[in-house]
Design a protein around this motif. Structure first.
Motif, PDB file in Angstrom:
ATOM      1  N   ASP A 117     -13.689  19.767  -6.595  1.00 50.18           N
ATOM      2  CA  ASP A 117     -12.360  19.207  -6.875  1.00 50.18           C
ATOM      3  C   ASP A 117     -12.022  18.090  -5.877  1.00 50.18           C
ATOM      4  N   ASP A 152     -14.237  15.122  -6.812  1.00 48.47           N
ATOM      5  CA  ASP A 152     -13.760  14.475  -8.036  1.00 48.47           C
ATOM      6  C   ASP A 152     -12.517  13.623  -7.797  1.00 48.47           C
ATOM      7  N   ASN A 153     -11.736  13.972  -6.789  1.00 47.91           N
ATOM      8  CA  ASN A 153     -10.491  13.251  -6.494  1.00 47.91           C
ATOM      9  C   ASN A 153     -10.577  12.396  -5.232  1.00 47.91           C
ATOM     10  N   LEU A 204      -9.277   8.747  -5.447  1.00 46.25           N
ATOM     11  CA  LEU A 204      -7.819   8.742  -5.494  1.00 46.25           C
ATOM     12  C   LEU A 204      -7.243   8.981  -4.092  1.00 46.25           C
ATOM     13  N   LEU A 205      -7.784   9.981  -3.394  1.00 49.17           N
ATOM     14  CA  LEU A 205      -7.283  10.330  -2.061  1.00 49.17           C
ATOM     15  C   LEU A 205      -7.548   9.216  -1.049  1.00 49.17           C
ATOM     16  N   ALA A 260      -5.308  19.747  -7.079  1.00 48.82           N
ATOM     17  CA  ALA A 260      -4.295  19.172  -7.984  1.00 48.82           C
ATOM     18  C   ALA A 260      -2.890  19.392  -7.419  1.00 48.82           C
ATOM     19  N   ILE A 320      -2.330  17.044  -4.446  1.00 45.99           N
ATOM     20  CA  ILE A 320      -2.049  15.672  -4.907  1.00 45.99           C
ATOM     21  C   ILE A 320      -0.596  15.566  -5.377  1.00 45.99           C
TER      22      ILE A 320
END
Length: 155
Positions: A53, A56-57, A60-61, A147, A150
């Protein structure tokens, strides 16, 4: 019970070996926000889900100004296998002595299957650019945590 870190506390310094045995320090990330997450063991289902996870992010981070470091009591060799097997992009470091885990309040008594045991307390911290704890989350769930993080960080 280990003292828990609170928002506003100075993040405890650490230098730990990564999956390739190279030292990684929190100080290496000065001037950037850092998400430091503690997990019990590489190559286990929950920890794999959580690491995937974060991977996968990760774009974005990092785009929002956050670096990500995962800490477990594993040795570099196991971390390398974990990284390679799951194609992980997050920085993974090992703390076999559990000193950093304890300093961050991420090792101690917890309840597992109804019994009290000593072990890694799945935890996530957000450290600001000045090295202070911005958020401290203890006893997080492996699934859905990224999630939620975020959302909480409004990214």
């Amino acid at each position: 019970m280990t003292d828990r870190l609170q928002p506003g506390d100075t993040a405890p310094a650490f230098t730990l070996p990564d999956a390739d045995g190279k030292p990684v320090s929190l100080a290496d990330h000065a001037g950037r926000k850092v998400i430091v997450y503690f997990y019990p063991a590489a190559l286990t289902p929950g920890c794999t889900k959580q690491a995937c996870d974060f991977t996968d992010n990760l774009e974005l981070l990092t785009g929002a100004g956050y670096d990500v470091i995962g800490v477990s009591p594993d040795k570099p060799e196991k971390l390398a296998k974990f990284r390679d097997q799951e194609s992980l992009k997050v920085t993974l470091v090992g703390d076999p002595e559990k000193e950093t885990l304890a300093t961050w309040g991420a090792f101690g008594e917890k309840t597992m299957y109804g019994k009290k045991v000593n072990g890694v307390i799945r935890s996530t911290f957000v450290v600001d650019e000045e090295g202070r704890i911005e958020h401290a989350f203890y006893n997080v769930r492996a699934t859905g945590h990224v999630a939620k993080l975020i959302r909480d960080l409004k990214i």
